[in-house]
Design an enzyme around this catalytic site. Structure first.
Site, PDB file in Angstrom:
ATOM      1  N   ASP A 198       0.860  -1.188   0.000  1.00 40.74           N
ATOM      2  CA  ASP A 198       0.000   0.000   0.000  1.00 40.74           C
ATOM      3  C   ASP A 198       0.903   1.247   0.000  1.00 40.74           C
ATOM      4  OD1 ASP A 198      -3.069   0.797   0.946  1.00 40.74           O
ATOM      5  OD2 ASP A 198      -1.549   2.228   1.615  1.00 40.74           O
ATOM      6  N   ASN A 217      -2.250  13.199  -3.512  1.00 43.09           N
ATOM      7  CA  ASN A 217      -3.420  13.712  -4.245  1.00 43.09           C
ATOM      8  C   ASN A 217      -3.707  15.158  -3.845  1.00 43.09           C
ATOM      9  OD1 ASN A 217      -4.230  11.622  -5.910  1.00 43.09           O
ATOM     10  ND2 ASN A 217      -5.466  10.628  -4.346  1.00 43.09           N
ATOM     11  N   HIS A 265      -4.958  14.791  -8.517  1.00 40.44           N
ATOM     12  CA  HIS A 265      -5.271  13.387  -8.791  1.00 40.44           C
ATOM     13  C   HIS A 265      -4.462  12.806  -9.933  1.00 40.44           C
ATOM     14  CE1 HIS A 265      -8.571  11.028  -6.872  1.00 40.44           C
ATOM     15  NE2 HIS A 265      -8.521  12.093  -6.077  1.00 40.44           N
ATOM     16  N   ASP A 311      -2.443   9.427  -9.928  1.00 39.89           N
ATOM     17  CA  ASP A 311      -2.601   8.330 -10.894  1.00 39.89           C
ATOM     18  C   ASP A 311      -1.255   7.901 -11.466  1.00 39.89           C
ATOM     19  OD1 ASP A 311      -5.281   8.318 -10.493  1.00 39.89           O
ATOM     20  OD2 ASP A 311      -5.845   9.130 -12.449  1.00 39.89           O
ATOM     21  N   GLU A 318      -4.901   2.389  -3.945  1.00 44.80           N
ATOM     22  CA  GLU A 318      -3.438   2.462  -4.002  1.00 44.80           C
ATOM     23  C   GLU A 318      -2.845   1.243  -3.302  1.00 44.80           C
ATOM     24  OE1 GLU A 318      -5.166   3.084  -1.391  1.00 44.80           O
ATOM     25  OE2 GLU A 318      -3.726   3.965   0.017  1.00 44.80           O
TER      26      GLU A 318
END
Ligand SMILES: Nc1nc2c(ncn2[C@@H]2O[C@H](COP(=O)(O)OP(=O)(O)OP(=O)(O)O)[C@@H](O)[C@H]2O)c(=O)[nH]1
Length: 364
Positions: free
Chosen positions: A236, A244, A249, A253, A279
């Site tokens: 993770d 973010n 964002h 990504d 994530e």
């Protein structure tokens, strides 16, 4: 940042089968089963007309067709069945053309040849066979030598009509066959795309959660059979929300894709790397015990820490926490995943950017 290249299977060849299509061996069987009584019927008519040689040859063709049927039933050898059938039917059609059976009317059976040959063979062979057949019939009808040797009973207008109609039919069969093959390839390509989309994550190109669960089940079945251990890693990205929030964002990504690529690079060929959630990632490590899995997890963790996404000439780094669990000591896939999750939770709780192995006495 490019996602992992899709591993689509090689382009489907026209010999592949689409659901609903009649398989070539089945069609050949049905054609042979229909041809045997027809040949026997015309043989009996030849006997009535006193043409004993023709009757004998037609019966011989019927016997050979039956033998081909029986050989296929015994050995299921598709190529042999197809080649023998093509050889036999071509010979029958040549014989029917030159022998002027049934007062010359049997030559009309030639119209059955193009659709059959295009269906049961590839396009190139179909074109070759039709060109051969067309040239043969043209020579048969219009060369003085053939007339001298065979003394065929056809009028000039019948010969012209027959050749033009046969040519027309062959071209039509070719066009229809090309259209059939193209739409079949299109369908197969579409099926591959659907299959790919059903099993992969759109953003990263990694396996999706459903595919990962399917692979886990397969691996668990193997473990039950062979007792060879396997392990999972749950990774993770740390403090991803702040990425973010700080950079937007789209940078988040990019980071998700970067970590996916890193996992893919660091994992072995036999491992499955999947995007488990936002994530979060899962790596399935077949044939791996707990110690081996911890080593791989640390290698992955270090590799992730070295990578960065560039935002306006600033490198945005990230780290990941990884929970490791081995199937030894877990009695089901669900339990294994629960153990990996608990280990990940512990890695986060201990300060992130670290690897934690599930401990049987519970998370610290
Ligand atoms: N950009 C982007 N963000 C996502 C995606 N999926 C989930 N997220 C975000 O990922 C963030 C996850 O945040 P949290 O679960 O709070 O965890 P975290 O900030 O990584 O903190 P720790 O896990 O405790 O280290 C949330 O803000 C989600 O909106 C995605 O596909 N793209």
């Amino acid at each position: 940042m490019s996602k992992i290249a899709p591993e689509l299977p090689a382009n489907g060849r026209s010999q592949l089968q689409v659901s609903g299509e009649i398989p070539v061996p089945v069609l050949i069987n049905w054609l042979s089963i229909s041809a045997v009584p027809l040949l026997a019927f015309f043989a009996s008519r030849s006997v009535e007309q006193g043409e004993h040689l023709a009757a004998g040859l037609l019966i011989a063709f019927a016997i050979l067709m039956t033998i081909n049927l029986l050989i296929y039933a015994a050995f299921r050898h598709k190529t042999f069945q197809r080649r023998a059938f093509i050889g036999l039917t071509t010979t029958v059609f040549i014989y029917v053309s030159v022998s002027a059976l049934e007062n010359g009317s049997a030559i009309i059976w030639l119209f059955a040849y193009p659709p059959i040959i295009f269906y049961i063979s590839d396009a190139r062979f179909g074109v070759g066979a039709c060109l051969f057949g067309f040239t043969g019939v043209t020579l048969l009808f219009f060369s003085p030598l053939a007339d001298q040797l065979l003394n065929l009973p056809y009028s000039t207008s019948f010969r012209i009509t027959m050749v033009v109609a046969l040519g027309f039919e062959m071209i039509t069969c070719y066009i229809l066959d090309q259209s059939r093959r193209r739409s079949k390839l299109g369908l197969l390509a579409l099926a591959r795309e659907f299959e790919y989309a059903a099993k992969h994550d759109t953003l990263t190109g990694l396996a999706n959660r459903r595919e990962a669960l399917a692979q886990l089940e397969v691996e668990y079945e193997r473990y039950l059979r062979t007792n060879r251990p396997f392990a999972v890693l749950l990774a993770d990205i740390d403090l991803f929300k702040s990425v973010n929030d700080t950079h937007g964002h789209h940078v988040g990504d990019e980071l998700i894709v970067l970590v996916a690529n890193t996992l893919h690079e660091e994992a072995r060929k036999l491992d499955t790397t999947a995007r488990w959630g936002g994530e979060e990632y899962l790596v399935l490590l077949p044939e791996t015990n707990a110690d081996g899995a911890v080593q791989i997890a640390n290698r992955i963790r270090e590799a992730i820490a070295e990578k960065a996404v560039m935002v306006a000439q600033t490198a945005v780094h990230c780290t990941a926490s990884i929970g490791v669990a081995s199937i030894e000591g877990a009695e089901s896939v669900d339990k294994l995943l629960q153990h990996a999750d608990e280990a990940l939770y512990r890695a986060k709780a201990l300060g992130r950017n670290r690897v934690c192995m599930y401990q049987i006495d519970g998370p610290a």
